[in-house]
Design a protein around this motif. Structure first.
Motif: not given
Ligand SMILES: NC(=O)C1=CN([C@@H]2O[C@H](COP(=O)(O)OP(=O)(O)OC[C@H]3O[C@@H](n4cnc5c(N)ncnc54)[C@H](OP(=O)(O)O)[C@@H]3O)[C@@H](O)[C@H]2O)[C@@H](O)CC1
Ligand SMILES: Nc1ncnc2c1ncn2[C@@H]1O[C@H](COP(=O)(O)OP(=O)(O)O)[C@@H](O)[C@H]1O
Ligand SMILES: [K+]
Length: 494
Positions: A319-337, A346-355
Motif C-alpha cells: 500500500a505504501a509503494l502504491d500511494g503515489g508519494v515518496p517512500v522511505l523503506v527501512d528494516a523489514d520492508a527492506l527484506t520484502l524489497l 517502479e512508479g514510486v516518485p522518489g524512494a529512500l532506502l535506509t539499510p
C-alpha cells in the motif's frame, strides 16, 4: 560543505597547477603546512626528537622537506628510508643540508634499531605512502606502522595515513594510525569514510592552491543542513508542513512504531498517520496523542521499522509503494524489497532506502551481487553507489560511517554521530526524522543527508560526556540538535 576528490582528480588538478609554478613549489607549499602543524604539536621544536618514515614517492618527499624545516628550528630529525635508492632526491638534500640524519632502514639492523628510534621519538611523520598507495602496507613498511602505533610519539600522517585507500577508505592490511593527518589541496574520500577515517585522527587541510573539479564526495556542515530544514511560514497549515504515513510496528515489535512516530513528530511533520494493527496503534497514540490512527492523504510514507514480514506486513508495504508519494523503506520492508527486486519501486516518485550493512547484503542479493557484510563495511561508498544505481533509488547506508548515494551517482558522507548510536531502536529514530523531512518536501537525498546529520547530532547530545543513551534519549535530543543546526545557519545579526 566539505569536499573530497579522488586520486585521479587530484592528480589532474596537481598537473594543471604544476604547469604554472616553478619546479618543487607545490611540494614546498605542502611541506610548509605540514611542518607548521608538526611544530604546533611539538610546542617546543628545539631539542625535540622527530622521526620521519620515508617511502619512495613524493609523500616521502613532503616528509623530508618538512623534516628539514623542523631541523632548521633545532629539532633532532632522523629519516628512516624504506627504499634508499628511490627516496626523493631533493628532499634528501634538503634534510642533509639542515643537519638531519638519514638512515636507510635496513642498514640499521632493521627492525630492532628502527623500533628503538620510533619508540624514543616525540613525533613520528608518516611519509611512507600517500595517494600513490595500493593495497595494505607491504613489508617492511607494515612493521614501522606497528612500531609507530606502539610508541608514545604523536603520529602525523602526510596527506593520508599510509595503508588507507584514498578513494574508498578501505584498509586491506596494516595501516598507520595517526593522531593528526595533514592533507593537501582537498579532502580524500578515505579520510571521511570508515575504516580509513578511523585511522586519520584529526584532519587538517592545507591549501596549496589546487582547483579541483566537482567533488566525488561531500560532507555537510551545520550551515548546509540549516539551509535544508523546513520552516513554516506565517500562513502555513499542518497539511502544507507535510503529513507522513508511518507503516511500522507489529504486535511483536510495537516499540519501533512508537520511537519512529515520536521522532517524526519532533522533526516537524504537520501530522502523522499511523498504519498498523490496532494494539500497536493504541500504544503509539497513548505515547503520542497527536498521532492519527488510520489511512488518509499523506505526502510521504515511511515503512519498515518493526513491520514484520508476514501477510499483513506485505499488505502495508504494498500500500505504501502504491500511494503515489515518496517512500522511505527501512528494516523489514527492506527484506520484502530485496525479495521483490528493484521493479517493486517502479512508479514510486522518489524512494529512500535506509539499510545497515546486513540489509544492504540482502538488497544486493536482489541485484545478483553477493558481498558479505564485512565487504560492505570495508567499501561503503562502492556498495552504496551500486545499490542506488541498481534500485534507482537514494540509499542511506548506515553504520559507523553513514553514506548517502543518489541514483545519479552523487554521494555524501555524514560527519556527525557517535558509536553510542549503536543501540536498539536508533535506526527507528532515523526513519522518523528522515520520513518527516521527506513529507515536508525535501528530495530523498536531502531528507537522507539532513536526517542522518540531525540523528547523529542528537546522538552526540544524548551521549554528551561519554555516557550511554537509549534510542528514546536520542529522539528526545532532536529539538536540541535542530536548534544547534538552526543557530549555526542563522545570518549574523546586524
Ligand atoms: N597531488 C598533489 O597535489 C600533491 C602531492 N604531494 C604529495 O605526493 C604524494 C603522492 O606522491 P606519489 O605519486 O609519488 O606517490 P606516493 O603516495 O608517495 O606513493 C608511491 C610510492 O609508494 C609505494 N607504495 C605503493 N603502495 C604501497 C604499499 N601498499 N606499501 C608500501 N609501499 C607502497 C610505491 O612503491 P612501488 O609500488 O613503486 O614499489 C611508490 O614508490 C601525495 O600523497 C602528497 O603527499 C605534495 O607533495 C604536493 C601536492
Ligand atoms: N559505531 C557506530 N558509530 C556511529 N553510528 C552508529 C554506529 N553503529 C550504529 N550506528 C548508527 O545507529 C543507527 C542504527 O540503526 P539500525 O542498524 O537500523 O539499528 P536498530 O535496528 O537497532 O535501530 C544507524 O543510524 C547507524 O548509522
Ligand atoms: K602517508
Amino acid at each position: 560543505m566539505r569536499e573530497a576528490h579522488d586520486v585521479w582528480q587530484v592528480r589532474a588538478a596537481e598537473a594543471a597547477l604544476m604547469a604554472l609554478l616553478p619546479d618543487g613549489a607545490l611540494m614546498e607549499r605542502a611541506a610548509a603546512g605540514l611542518a607548521a602543524t608538526c611544530a604546533g604539536l611539538l610546542g617546543r621544536v628545539h631539542g625535540s626528537r622527530v622521526v620521519l618514515l620515508v617511502g619512495s614517492g613524493d609523500n616521502g618527499g613532503d616528509a623530508l622537506i618538512a623534516g628539514a624545516r623542523l631541523a632548521r628550528r633545532g629539532a633532532r630529525v632522523d629519516a628512516l628510508l624504506l627504499a634508499p635508492q628511490r627516496a626523493h632526491a631533493g628532499g634528501l638534500a634538503a634534510l642533509r643540508g639542515a643537519g638531519g640524519r638519514i638512515l636507510p632502514a635496513d642498514a640499521l639492523g632493521f627492525p630492532a634499531a628502527a623500533h628503538d628510534l620510533v619508540a624514543a621519538a616525540d613525533l613520528v611523520v608518516d611519509g611512507i605512502v600517500g595517494i600513490g598507495g595500493r593495497g595494505g602496507l607491504r613489508a617492511p613498511a607494515d612493521d614501522l606502522a606497528r612500531a609507530a602505533a606502539q610508541s608514545r610519539a604523536v603520529v602525523v600522517a602526510v596527506d593520508l595515513p599510509s595503508g588507507v585507500d584514498a578513494d574508498t577508505g578501505a584498509v586491506a592490511a596494516e595501516a598507520v594510525r595517526a593522531d593528526v593527518t595533514v592533507t593537501f589541496g582537498t579532502w580524500k574520500p578515505g579520510l571521511l569514510v570508515d575504516p580509513g577515517a578511523s585511522y586519520a585522527g584529526a584532519v587538517e587541510l592545507v591549501d596549496i592552491g589546487l582547483q579541483p573539479p566537482a567533488p566525488v564526495l561531500r560532507a555537510p556542515q551545520h550551515v548546509d543542513i540549516a539551509a535544508l530544514l523546513p520552516t513554516p511560514a506565517r500562513e502555513t497549515d499542518k497539511y502544507a508542513r507535510g503529513v507522513l504515513g508511518l507503516a511500522a510496528g507489529s504486535e511483536r515489535y510495537p516499540g519501533a512504531a512508537v520511537l519512529a512516530a515520536g521522532s517524526a513528530l519532533r522533526a516537524g511533520v504537520g501530522a502523522l498517520r499511523y498504519l498498523g494493527p490496532r494494539a500497536v496503534a493504541d500504544a503509539v497514540v497513548s505515547a503520542h496523542p497527536e498521532v492519527m490512527a488510520g489511512s488518509g492523504r499523506v505526502q510521504a510514507y515511511a515503512v519498515g521499522p518493526g513491520l514484520d514480514t508476514g501477510e499483513e506486513a506485505r499488505g502495508r508495504f504494498a500500500a505504501a509503494l502504491d500511494g503515489g508519494v515518496p517512500v522511505l523503506v527501512d528494516a523489514d520492508a527492506l527484506t520484502l524489497l530485496a525479495e521483490a527486486g528493484p521493479k517493486a519501486l517502479e512508479g514510486v516518485p522518489g524512494a529512500l532506502l535506509t539499510p545497515h550493512a546486513g540489509e544492504a547484503v540482502r538488497l544486493l542479493a536482489g541485484l545478483g551481487e553477493s558481498p558479505t557484510r564485512a565487504d560492505v563495511e570495508a567499501e561503503r561508498l562502492t556498495w552504496a553507489v551500486r545499490l542506488a544505481a541498481g534500485y534507482d533509488a537514494t540509499v542511506l547506508l548506515k553504520g559507523s560511517t553513514t553514506v548517502v548515494a543518489d541514483p545519479r551517482g552523487e554521494v555524501w558522507v555524514n560527519p556527525t554521530g557517535t558509536p553510542y548510536l549503536a543501540t536498539a531502536g536508533s535506526g527507528d529514530v532515523l526513519t522518523g526524522v528522515a520520513g518527516a523531512l521527506l513529507a515536508a518536501g525535501l528530495t530523498p537525498a536531502e531528507a537522507a543527508v539532513a536526517g542522518a546529520y540531525l540523528h547523529g547530532l542528537a546522538g552526540r547530545i544524548a551521549s554528551d560526556g561519554d555516557v550511554p543513551c537509549a534510542a528514546s534519549d536520542v529522539s528526545a535530543a532532536l529539538p536540541a540538535a535542530w536548534r544547534a543546526v538552526r543557530e549555526a545557519g542563522a545570518p549574523d545579526e546586524e
